[in-house]
Design a protein around this motif. Structure first.
Motif, PDB file in Angstrom:
ATOM      1  N   ASP A  20       0.814  -1.212   0.000  1.00  0.00           N
ATOM      2  CA  ASP A  20       0.000   0.000   0.000  1.00  0.00           C
ATOM      3  C   ASP A  20       0.845   1.257   0.000  1.00  0.00           C
ATOM      4  OD1 ASP A  20       0.997  -0.298   2.492  1.00  0.00           O
ATOM      5  OD2 ASP A  20      -0.902  -0.191   3.563  1.00  0.00           O
ATOM      6  N   GLY A  81     -10.289  -4.799  -4.662  1.00  0.00           N
ATOM      7  CA  GLY A  81      -9.544  -3.656  -4.136  1.00  0.00           C
ATOM      8  C   GLY A  81      -9.946  -2.362  -4.806  1.00  0.00           C
ATOM      9  N   ASN A  84     -12.956  -1.120  -3.388  1.00  0.00           N
ATOM     10  CA  ASN A  84     -12.821  -0.873  -1.946  1.00  0.00           C
ATOM     11  C   ASN A  84     -13.801  -1.752  -1.174  1.00  0.00           C
ATOM     12  OD1 ASN A  84     -11.616   0.252   0.264  1.00  0.00           O
ATOM     13  ND2 ASN A  84     -12.864   2.112   0.255  1.00  0.00           N
ATOM     14  N   GLY A  86     -13.668  -3.731   1.212  1.00  0.00           N
ATOM     15  CA  GLY A  86     -13.698  -3.711   2.675  1.00  0.00           C
ATOM     16  C   GLY A  86     -13.022  -4.896   3.341  1.00  0.00           C
ATOM     17  N   TYR A 129      -5.945  -7.733  -3.761  1.00  0.00           N
ATOM     18  CA  TYR A 129      -6.635  -6.600  -3.130  1.00  0.00           C
ATOM     19  C   TYR A 129      -5.659  -5.453  -2.862  1.00  0.00           C
ATOM     20  CZ  TYR A 129      -9.942  -4.136  -0.131  1.00  0.00           C
ATOM     21  OH  TYR A 129     -10.793  -3.195   0.405  1.00  0.00           O
ATOM     22  N   HIS A 133      -6.227  -1.944  -4.640  1.00  0.00           N
ATOM     23  CA  HIS A 133      -6.594  -0.811  -3.787  1.00  0.00           C
ATOM     24  C   HIS A 133      -5.908   0.474  -4.236  1.00  0.00           C
ATOM     25  CE1 HIS A 133      -8.561   0.744  -0.266  1.00  0.00           C
ATOM     26  NE2 HIS A 133      -7.428   1.272   0.174  1.00  0.00           N
ATOM     27  N   GLU A 134      -4.762   0.325  -4.903  1.00  0.00           N
ATOM     28  CA  GLU A 134      -4.032   1.494  -5.394  1.00  0.00           C
ATOM     29  C   GLU A 134      -4.531   1.986  -6.745  1.00  0.00           C
ATOM     30  OE1 GLU A 134       0.046   0.579  -5.671  1.00  0.00           O
ATOM     31  OE2 GLU A 134       0.439   0.954  -3.568  1.00  0.00           O
ATOM     32  N   GLU A 137      -5.975   5.459  -7.823  1.00  0.00           N
ATOM     33  CA  GLU A 137      -5.099   6.620  -7.765  1.00  0.00           C
ATOM     34  C   GLU A 137      -4.315   6.806  -9.055  1.00  0.00           C
ATOM     35  OE1 GLU A 137      -2.487   6.027  -4.535  1.00  0.00           O
ATOM     36  OE2 GLU A 137      -4.055   5.564  -3.089  1.00  0.00           O
TER      37      GLU A 137
END
Length: 197
Positions: A20, A81, A84, A86, A129, A133-134, A137
Motif C-alpha cells: 500500500d 480492491g 474498496n 472492505g 486486493y 486498492h491502489e 489513484e
C-alpha cells in the motif's frame, strides 16, 4: 553457501516495501509492484517453487495450474480492491502467505493438493486486493493491472525454474527446503513488524 546465507540474512533484515505504498504510473508501476515489495516477491516466487515441487511429486499439471489459479484469483482480488470491498487485515494476510508458503516449501509441498489450491486462492485475494486498492489513484488503471499480472507471472516462472533446477543439482532439494524455512522466518519478521515490535 556463504553468499547464500548472507543474502538470506540481508533479506530478513530489510524493511519490506508493503503493497500500500502508493505507486504512481501505469504499466511499469504495475510490473514493479510485486517485484519491489519483499513480501510480494517472496510469496510470488514461492508459489512457483511449490508448483514445481508438486509436479516433481507426480502432479505434472500443477506446474501451470497453481500459478494460473493465483493470477486469476489475484485479478479478482484486484477488482475487489478497486471497489474498496472492505477486506480487513490485508497486510497480515500477505505476511501469513509468506509464512505458510515458506513452510510448504520447507515440507516439500507434501500436503494435500486441494489444501494448497485453497491457500493459494486465499492468499491471491489478499495480494490482488493490495494491488487493486491502489489502482483508483493511477492514471492508467488497465495498464497497471496488466503490469502487475505480468510481473506476478514472471515471478511464478522464476519460482518454477528455481524448483526445477533445485531438483536436479546435488543437495538442491535440501537447500530449497532450508530456503523455504528461511522465507517463512522472513514472513514472521514481517508479521512481527506489523504488530509494532
Amino acid at each position: 553457501m556463504r553468499l547464500y546465507w548472507s543474502v538470506l540474512a540481508f533479506l530478513s533484515m530489510c524493511v519490506p516495501a508493503f503493497a500500500d505504498g502508493g505507486a504512481q504510473g501505469g504499466f511499469s508501476a504495475g510490473i514493479s509492484h510485486p517485484v519491489l515489495g519483499l513480501d510480494h516477491l517472496l510469496a510470488m516466487v514461492s508459489v512457483g517453487v511449490i508448483s514445481s515441487q508438486m509436479a516433481d511429486l507426480g502432479n505434472k499439471k500443477a506446474i501451470w495450474t497453481v500459478p494460473t489459479l493465483f493470477v486469476i484469483v489475484m485479478a479478482i482480488g484486484g477488482l475487489m480492491g478497486m471497489a474498496n470491498f472492505g477486506i480487513i487485515a490485508v497486510e497480515i494476510g500477505i505476511a501469513l502467505s509468506v509464512i505458510i508458503l515458506g513452510l510448504a516449501i520447507a515440507g516439500g509441498a507434501k500436503i494435500n493438493e486441494w489444501i494448497i489450491y485453497a491457500f493459494v486462492s486465499l492468499f491471491a485475494i489478499f495480494h490482488g486486493y493490495a494491488h487493486g486498492h491502489e489502482i483508483p489513484e493511477l492514471a492508467s488503471s488497465w495498464q497497471y493491472i496488466a503490469g502487475f499480472m505480468l510481473g506476478t507471472a514472471g515471478l511464478h516462472i522464476l519460482g518454477v525454474l528455481i524448483g526445477y533446477f533445485a531438483n536436479r543439482i546435488a543437495d538442491g532439494i535440501a537447500t530449497l527446503r532450508y530456503t523455504g524455512a528461511a522465507v517463512s522466518g522472513i514472513g514472521f519478521h514481517i508479521l512481527w513488524g506489523l504488530a509494532g515490535y
